[in-house]
Design a protein around this motif. Structure first.
Motif, PDB file in Angstrom:
ATOM      1  N   LYS A  38      35.498  38.734  41.380  1.00 27.32           N
ATOM      2  CA  LYS A  38      35.185  37.304  41.392  1.00 27.32           C
ATOM      3  C   LYS A  38      35.383  36.624  40.035  1.00 27.32           C
ATOM      4  O   LYS A  38      36.018  35.557  39.973  1.00 27.32           O
ATOM      5  CB  LYS A  38      33.751  37.087  41.886  1.00 27.32           C
ATOM      6  CG  LYS A  38      33.348  35.622  41.997  1.00 27.32           C
ATOM      7  CD  LYS A  38      31.954  35.470  42.588  1.00 27.32           C
ATOM      8  CE  LYS A  38      31.557  34.002  42.721  1.00 27.32           C
ATOM      9  NZ  LYS A  38      30.213  33.842  43.325  1.00 27.32           N
ATOM     10  N   GLU A  62      28.177  43.836  35.860  1.00 25.52           N
ATOM     11  CA  GLU A  62      27.259  43.197  36.793  1.00 25.52           C
ATOM     12  C   GLU A  62      26.715  41.915  36.192  1.00 25.52           C
ATOM     13  O   GLU A  62      26.453  41.832  34.990  1.00 25.52           O
ATOM     14  CB  GLU A  62      26.104  44.156  37.130  1.00 25.52           C
ATOM     15  CG  GLU A  62      26.533  45.364  37.943  1.00 25.52           C
ATOM     16  CD  GLU A  62      25.369  46.271  38.275  1.00 25.52           C
ATOM     17  OE1 GLU A  62      24.236  45.767  38.337  1.00 25.52           O
ATOM     18  OE2 GLU A  62      25.594  47.485  38.468  1.00 25.52           O
ATOM     19  N   LYS A 107      33.746  49.803  41.735  1.00 25.88           N
ATOM     20  CA  LYS A 107      32.396  49.635  42.272  1.00 25.88           C
ATOM     21  C   LYS A 107      32.423  48.617  43.416  1.00 25.88           C
ATOM     22  O   LYS A 107      32.970  47.533  43.263  1.00 25.88           O
ATOM     23  CB  LYS A 107      31.441  49.171  41.174  1.00 25.88           C
ATOM     24  CG  LYS A 107      31.328  50.156  40.009  1.00 25.88           C
ATOM     25  CD  LYS A 107      30.481  49.592  38.894  1.00 25.88           C
ATOM     26  CE  LYS A 107      30.399  50.563  37.716  1.00 25.88           C
ATOM     27  NZ  LYS A 107      29.640  50.013  36.586  1.00 25.88           N
ATOM     28  N   PRO A 108      31.827  48.959  44.550  1.00 21.67           N
ATOM     29  CA  PRO A 108      31.874  48.052  45.712  1.00 21.67           C
ATOM     30  C   PRO A 108      31.379  46.645  45.395  1.00 21.67           C
ATOM     31  O   PRO A 108      31.943  45.662  45.894  1.00 21.67           O
ATOM     32  CB  PRO A 108      30.966  48.739  46.737  1.00 21.67           C
ATOM     33  CG  PRO A 108      30.917  50.171  46.329  1.00 21.67           C
ATOM     34  CD  PRO A 108      31.070  50.201  44.841  1.00 21.67           C
ATOM     35  N   GLU A 109      30.350  46.540  44.557  1.00 20.60           N
ATOM     36  CA  GLU A 109      29.766  45.234  44.283  1.00 20.60           C
ATOM     37  C   GLU A 109      30.617  44.387  43.328  1.00 20.60           C
ATOM     38  O   GLU A 109      30.384  43.183  43.184  1.00 20.60           O
ATOM     39  CB  GLU A 109      28.356  45.395  43.704  1.00 20.60           C
ATOM     40  CG  GLU A 109      28.276  46.051  42.321  1.00 20.60           C
ATOM     41  CD  GLU A 109      28.224  47.577  42.377  1.00 20.60           C
ATOM     42  OE1 GLU A 109      27.789  48.181  41.378  1.00 20.60           O
ATOM     43  OE2 GLU A 109      28.616  48.152  43.418  1.00 20.60           O
ATOM     44  N   LEU A 110      31.616  45.005  42.685  1.00 19.49           N
ATOM     45  CA  LEU A 110      32.448  44.269  41.732  1.00 19.49           C
ATOM     46  C   LEU A 110      33.914  44.229  42.128  1.00 19.49           C
ATOM     47  O   LEU A 110      34.707  43.515  41.511  1.00 19.49           O
ATOM     48  CB  LEU A 110      32.331  44.892  40.332  1.00 19.49           C
ATOM     49  CG  LEU A 110      30.959  44.832  39.657  1.00 19.49           C
ATOM     50  CD1 LEU A 110      30.982  45.615  38.348  1.00 19.49           C
ATOM     51  CD2 LEU A 110      30.556  43.384  39.395  1.00 19.49           C
ATOM     52  N   SER A 111      34.295  44.997  43.146  1.00 18.05           N
ATOM     53  CA  SER A 111      35.716  45.134  43.474  1.00 18.05           C
ATOM     54  C   SER A 111      36.355  43.846  43.987  1.00 18.05           C
ATOM     55  O   SER A 111      37.584  43.748  44.038  1.00 18.05           O
ATOM     56  CB  SER A 111      35.917  46.261  44.489  1.00 18.05           C
ATOM     57  OG  SER A 111      35.258  45.964  45.712  1.00 18.05           O
ATOM     58  N   ASP A 112      35.541  42.842  44.336  1.00 20.89           N
ATOM     59  CA  ASP A 112      36.135  41.564  44.747  1.00 20.89           C
ATOM     60  C   ASP A 112      36.723  40.813  43.556  1.00 20.89           C
ATOM     61  O   ASP A 112      37.491  39.868  43.723  1.00 20.89           O
ATOM     62  CB  ASP A 112      35.120  40.690  45.484  1.00 20.89           C
ATOM     63  CG  ASP A 112      33.925  40.284  44.631  1.00 20.89           C
ATOM     64  OD1 ASP A 112      33.823  40.714  43.461  1.00 20.89           O
ATOM     65  OD2 ASP A 112      33.068  39.523  45.142  1.00 20.89           O
ATOM     66  N   ASP A 122      37.361  50.833  47.838  1.00 17.77           N
ATOM     67  CA  ASP A 122      36.602  49.707  48.384  1.00 17.77           C
ATOM     68  C   ASP A 122      37.444  48.434  48.458  1.00 17.77           C
ATOM     69  O   ASP A 122      36.911  47.352  48.687  1.00 17.77           O
ATOM     70  CB  ASP A 122      35.354  49.444  47.533  1.00 17.77           C
ATOM     71  CG  ASP A 122      34.395  50.617  47.554  1.00 17.77           C
ATOM     72  OD1 ASP A 122      33.888  50.937  48.636  1.00 17.77           O
ATOM     73  OD2 ASP A 122      34.180  51.227  46.488  1.00 17.77           O
ATOM     74  N   ASP A 173      35.837  37.271  51.641  1.00 18.60           N
ATOM     75  CA  ASP A 173      35.143  38.532  51.910  1.00 18.60           C
ATOM     76  C   ASP A 173      36.113  39.705  51.924  1.00 18.60           C
ATOM     77  O   ASP A 173      35.698  40.859  51.831  1.00 18.60           O
ATOM     78  CB  ASP A 173      34.425  38.462  53.269  1.00 18.60           C
ATOM     79  CG  ASP A 173      33.257  37.489  53.250  1.00 18.60           C
ATOM     80  OD1 ASP A 173      32.697  37.270  52.162  1.00 18.60           O
ATOM     81  OD2 ASP A 173      32.935  36.948  54.324  1.00 18.60           O
ATOM     82  N   GLN A 229      24.117  41.611  33.224  1.00 16.32           N
ATOM     83  CA  GLN A 229      23.992  42.876  32.492  1.00 16.32           C
ATOM     84  C   GLN A 229      24.479  42.694  31.062  1.00 16.32           C
ATOM     85  O   GLN A 229      25.649  42.426  30.804  1.00 16.32           O
ATOM     86  CB  GLN A 229      24.819  43.965  33.185  1.00 16.32           C
ATOM     87  CG  GLN A 229      24.674  45.341  32.556  1.00 16.32           C
ATOM     88  CD  GLN A 229      25.557  46.364  33.242  1.00 16.32           C
ATOM     89  OE1 GLN A 229      26.745  46.484  32.934  1.00 16.32           O
ATOM     90  NE2 GLN A 229      24.997  47.092  34.185  1.00 16.32           N
ATOM     91  N   ARG A 288      39.665  41.815  50.558  1.00 14.38           N
ATOM     92  CA  ARG A 288      40.314  42.113  49.291  1.00 14.38           C
ATOM     93  C   ARG A 288      41.785  42.407  49.548  1.00 14.38           C
ATOM     94  O   ARG A 288      42.120  43.307  50.306  1.00 14.38           O
ATOM     95  CB  ARG A 288      39.623  43.305  48.624  1.00 14.38           C
ATOM     96  CG  ARG A 288      38.193  42.969  48.160  1.00 14.38           C
ATOM     97  CD  ARG A 288      37.306  44.212  48.160  1.00 14.38           C
ATOM     98  NE  ARG A 288      35.989  43.997  47.605  1.00 14.38           N
ATOM     99  CZ  ARG A 288      35.017  43.310  48.178  1.00 14.38           C
ATOM    100  NH1 ARG A 288      35.224  42.728  49.348  1.00 14.38           N
ATOM    101  NH2 ARG A 288      33.851  43.180  47.598  1.00 14.38           N
TER     102      ARG A 288
END
Length: 525
Positions: free
Chosen positions: A100, A410, A93-98, A132, A513, A413, A515
């Motif tokens: 963190k 997320e 998922k783009p929002e989690l692929s970093d 991603d 920013d 969540q 990866r």
């Protein structure tokens, strides 16, 4: 004459003294840090020079570098390797692929598809992971349960010779796609429907291509064959298939098997003395996480999938038999006050509450409450079921690696297990610094060199010249897991820098920013 002599002495001294290599420029230079190289040796002071994705020099380094990290007061270690991770879906998922939450723990590599679950087509999974970009490296396992389901569905029976060959071929294809071994989950359906000889046959395929066998064992308590026999099954697979066998997230689950860790350790030591490669991994918590169905429902009732299970729960003739088994399983878990819900899509208001709290609030017996929840969905739970002495005994073993068994979700969540956010700092903070169960060098070894050795990850898990520059730099005094069972969505603190393949994934506590992770290929090792 005197001046000439002095000149000659100076010339000889200069010739014998190491001179700065002005012709070499490094990408990054880490200076003044306490280096724990991952081998279990004590820390030492050294500079570490990085060029591209590789550690190229360790020692006193005087040459110039594009970036210099002053690690004064910090420890420098190999990046941590999480050998049991459920992060694969999150990383796509783009929002989690970093990644963190992982990087803030110092994790640079995760092993995915554990417990026999996950993708069968590893090439397709690899493409999804890379789409991603990846904040961390990913190593894939071949999932036995998923393969069995693809070939045989949810049927509780032995495979035909044709079906077994089909499963072996899928294992072979997965290994040829770069997997590091076979994962199984004979505690879960449909993996539980496989007998030991089936697991051995599939493991032999993995062994031919240099893989390991990792198992969520058939029984961590006394549900079926018992904890001791379940560990012995892993030993048998490792012996007969001739590959490393790993008892994943090793534990003694529930009062009926508390204190059995001493026997388990003795059995593993005996097998190792006989030449069988047996290891374990462990997360540093007193509570596990699974599904309410897996924790309470007998496997025979799951045959055919969730829809068939719901039909059986609604059948007045079959429900009593299922309920009797669930009652025993609830006792094995320590009762309804030891089961806390982490997610439940039909009703998120129960998340974070115990089965007892929900049942009391609705004036329903806990077991009836569990049945009603299962009819409407698949509740995820945290189960408080371990004893501290067992956790300590397993942790002290030199063959025990560190794992999280966590995932990527997320922020905010559900109420997940805090291991998603805090596993590796927690082991250091609680079990090294506070309880002194193990020393720091041993803890770092369990997170780095040991998993690299067990899974044959070439060039990672150790600080040495020629190794990949996956590195963690942290302030030991500040290192802390902040996630709790009631408030799990909290990032760990204390990590200052994390390098993934020689690049900043974390710099001065801030996530990059970009990866830099890769999907590792075992065949390239």
């Amino acid at each position: 004459m005197y001046k000439v002599l002095i000149g000659l002495i100076t010339l000889v001294f200069t010739a014998c003294t190491p001179q700065p290599d002005a012709s070499v420029e490094y990408d990054k230079l880490i200076i003044n840090g306490k280096v724990l190289d991952g081998t279990g040796n004590p820390w030492y002071y050294a500079d570490i020079a990085v060029r591209d994705d590789e550690i190229v020099k360790i020692g006193v380094v005087k040459a110039a570098a594009r970036d210099t990290i002053d690690a004064s007061g910090f420890y420098v270690t190999p990046g941590f390797i999480d050998v049991h991770s459920h992060a694969a879906s999150g990383l796509t998922k783009p929002e989690l692929s970093d990644a963190k939450p992982l990087l803030l723990q110092g994790i640079t590599t995760v092993f995915v598809n554990p417990d026999g679950g996950g993708a069968v087509d590893l090439k397709e999974q690899r493409q999804g992971l890379l789409e991603d970009g990846l904040g961390v490296n990913v190593a894939q396992m071949v999932p036995q349960g998923s393969i069995r389901k693809e070939v045989m569905g949810m049927e509780d029976r032995a495979p035909s010779s044709e079906e077994l060959e089909k499963m072996k071929q899928l294992v072979r294809e997965g290994m040829q796609s770069g997997a590091f071994g076979l994962s199984s989950g004979p505690f879960y359906a449909p993996g539980s429907y496989a007998k030991t000889n089936e697991l051995i046959e599939l493991s032999r395929v993995a062994a031919q291509l240099g893989g390991a066998y990792v198992s969520h064992i058939r029984d961590e308590s006394n549900y079926t064959i018992g904890l001791e026999a379940a560990v012995d099954e892993v030993i048998q697979v490792a012996r007969e298939a001739a590959l490393p066998g790993i008892v994943t997230h090793i534990k003694a689950l529930g009062p009926p098997v508390w204190d059995l860790s001493e026997t388990i350790v003795a059995n593993i030591e005996k097998a190792r003395a006989e030449g069988v490669e047996v290891f374990a991994d462990q997360y540093p918590y007193m509570a596990s996480a699974t599904g309410l169905i897996s924790a309470l429902v007998p496997r025979w009732a799951e045959e055919g999938g969730h829809e068939e299970l719901v039909k059986r729960l609604k059948d007045p003739e079959k429900l009593p038999k299922i309920r009797t088994a669930m009652e025993k399983n609830l006792a094995r878990r320590g009762g309804p006050d030891r089961i806390q819900f982490r997610y439940y899509s039909p009703d998120s208001t129960i998340e974070g509450k115990t089965l007892k709290e929900i049942a009391d609030a609705r004036d329903v017996p806990p077991l009836d409450m569990a049945v009603e929840l299962i009819k409407k969905g698949r509740p995820g739970i945290v189960s408080f079921n371990m004893k501290e002495e067992d956790v300590h005994r397993f942790m002290r073993q030199p063959w025990t690696m560190t794992s999280s068994d966590g995932g990527l979700v997320e922020m905010g969540q559900g109420v997940p297990h805090p291991r998603n956010y805090g596993t590796f700092p927690r082991k250091i903070r609680k079990y090294v610094l506070e309880k002194e169960v193990i020393d720091l060098a041993s803890a770092i070894r369990s997170m780095t060199t040991l998993p690299a050795q067990v899974f044959d990850i070439s060039g990672r898990g150790q600080i040495r010249e020629g190794a990949k520059a996956d590195l963690a730099i942290f302030d030991l005094d500040q290192l802390l897991d902040k996630a709790t069972f009631q408030q799990p969505h909290r990032f760990s603190k204390g990590m200052e820098y994390v390098l993934v393949n020689g690049q900043y994934a974390l710099e001065e506590g801030q996530i990059s920013d970009r990866r830099w992770g890769r999907v590792l290929n075992h065949s390239d090792q």
